[in-house]
Design a protein around this motif. Structure first.
Motif, PDB file in Angstrom:
ATOM      1  N   VAL A   1       0.840  -1.195   0.000  1.00 60.37           N
ATOM      2  CA  VAL A   1       0.000   0.000   0.000  1.00 60.37           C
ATOM      3  C   VAL A   1       0.878   1.249   0.000  1.00 60.37           C
ATOM      4  O   VAL A   1       1.854   1.338   0.752  1.00 60.37           O
TER       5      VAL A   1
ATOM      6  N   PRO B   1       2.168   4.672   1.052  1.00 58.58           N
ATOM      7  CA  PRO B   1       2.005   5.356   2.346  1.00 58.58           C
ATOM      8  C   PRO B   1       1.009   6.509   2.278  1.00 58.58           C
ATOM      9  O   PRO B   1       1.071   7.356   1.381  1.00 58.58           O
TER      10      PRO B   1
ATOM     11  N   ALA C   1      -4.425   4.902   2.042  1.00 58.75           N
ATOM     12  CA  ALA C   1      -5.638   4.410   2.703  1.00 58.75           C
ATOM     13  C   ALA C   1      -6.252   5.485   3.598  1.00 58.75           C
ATOM     14  O   ALA C   1      -7.469   5.697   3.597  1.00 58.75           O
ATOM     15  N   GLU C   2      -5.404   6.156   4.339  1.00 61.93           N
ATOM     16  CA  GLU C   2      -5.886   7.208   5.236  1.00 61.93           C
ATOM     17  C   GLU C   2      -6.513   8.358   4.446  1.00 61.93           C
ATOM     18  O   GLU C   2      -7.506   8.953   4.869  1.00 61.93           O
TER      19      GLU C   2
ATOM     20  N   LEU D   1      -5.871  -5.240   3.237  1.00 67.52           N
ATOM     21  CA  LEU D   1      -4.831  -4.332   3.726  1.00 67.52           C
ATOM     22  C   LEU D   1      -5.365  -2.909   3.873  1.00 67.52           C
ATOM     23  O   LEU D   1      -5.035  -2.206   4.840  1.00 67.52           O
ATOM     24  N   LEU D   2      -6.184  -2.478   2.926  1.00 65.97           N
ATOM     25  CA  LEU D   2      -6.761  -1.142   3.018  1.00 65.97           C
ATOM     26  C   LEU D   2      -7.692  -1.039   4.222  1.00 65.97           C
ATOM     27  O   LEU D   2      -7.672  -0.047   4.956  1.00 65.97           O
TER      28      LEU D   2
ATOM     29  N   GLU E   1      -7.556  -2.675   6.985  1.00 64.68           N
ATOM     30  CA  GLU E   1      -6.763  -2.611   8.213  1.00 64.68           C
ATOM     31  C   GLU E   1      -6.329  -1.193   8.532  1.00 64.68           C
ATOM     32  O   GLU E   1      -6.096  -0.848   9.694  1.00 64.68           O
ATOM     33  N   ARG E   2      -6.228  -0.361   7.501  1.00 63.84           N
ATOM     34  CA  ARG E   2      -5.800   1.031   7.664  1.00 63.84           C
ATOM     35  C   ARG E   2      -6.987   2.005   7.680  1.00 63.84           C
ATOM     36  O   ARG E   2      -6.810   3.210   7.540  1.00 63.84           O
ATOM     37  N   GLY E   3      -8.186   1.458   7.819  1.00 62.54           N
ATOM     38  CA  GLY E   3      -9.367   2.314   7.926  1.00 62.54           C
ATOM     39  C   GLY E   3      -9.973   2.738   6.624  1.00 62.54           C
ATOM     40  O   GLY E   3     -10.827   3.621   6.585  1.00 62.54           O
ATOM     41  N   CYS E   4      -9.543   2.130   5.518  1.00 70.09           N
ATOM     42  CA  CYS E   4     -10.057   2.483   4.190  1.00 70.09           C
ATOM     43  C   CYS E   4     -11.010   1.391   3.724  1.00 70.09           C
ATOM     44  O   CYS E   4     -10.602   0.252   3.487  1.00 70.09           O
TER      45      CYS E   4
END
Length: 207
Positions: free
Chosen positions: A50, A52, A55-56, A97-98, A100-103
């Protein structure tokens, strides 16, 4: 190997929640925008990385009322560089994976065909965006399409969304090679974080 009909493979997220009819969309290319490009294409889950802050950034734009949707050409299937099953596993891993990062995205559309196959959904054609709009009730005229290639720009123009070109992935090379006039209506930004910054600023200004 038998390819699916000339239509995209769709992933829907049942946990995303209801989409308000007429909502704007954040239409996202995948490779080079959300995850890092791989020279030989992303064919295995361990190759997924991902970008950096990507996703955020999507989560920030979603908070503005945009509905995130992924639109991705994946011709490696038609070119026999990967199987249909590999494509599905990789994308499921990307979504995990997204998340997991809040996306969280509402849906994804992947076109596994080559340009010569005549698929109306393969970018630069706007078919995937139009299908997403029809199925989710999105307003493309209020939407943003973010990609790292000129094919994404053409897809945005074709569906009526505002084209944004990020300089991650292939974006820097493609923007440098493009004729300046061809980018007159395109917002060119360093990455998805800059897209989120711009949309948040517009929201604060009431635009």
């Amino acid at each position: 190997m038998t390819l699916p009909p000339l239509a995209p493979v769709r992933f829907t997220n049942s946990s995303f929640g209801p989409v308000r009819p007429g909502s704007p969309a954040l239409l996202l290319d995948r490779d080079g925008v959300l995850i890092k490009n791989v020279a030989t294409h992303v064919r295995q889950t361990h190759e997924v990385s991902v970008i950096p802050g990507a996703a955020e950034a999507v989560a920030r734009v979603r908070a503005l009322g945009y509905v995130p949707v992924v639109l991705s050409n994946q011709a490696m299937v038609a070119r026999k560089l990967a199987t249909h099953g590999q494509m599905l596993r990789v994308h499921e891993h990307v979504l995990a994976l997204l998340a997991e990062r809040g996306c969280h995205v509402a849906a994804s559309y992947l076109c596994p065909h080559r340009g010569r196959d005549g698929c109306p959904c393969r970018k630069p054609e706007p078919g995937m965006a139009r299908q997403a709009a029809a199925e989710l009730g999105l307003d493309l005229s209020r939407s943003v399409l973010v990609g790292d290639a000129l094919t994404d720009v053409e897809a945005a123009r074709g569906c009526g969304a505002r084209p944004h070109l990020v300089l991650t992935g292939r974006g820097r090379r493609q923007s440098a090679a493009a004729a300046p006039r061809s980018l007159e209506d395109v917002v060119v930004l360093p990455d998805l974080r800059a897209v989120a910054d711009r949309l948040e600023a517009a929201a604060r200004a009431g635009g």
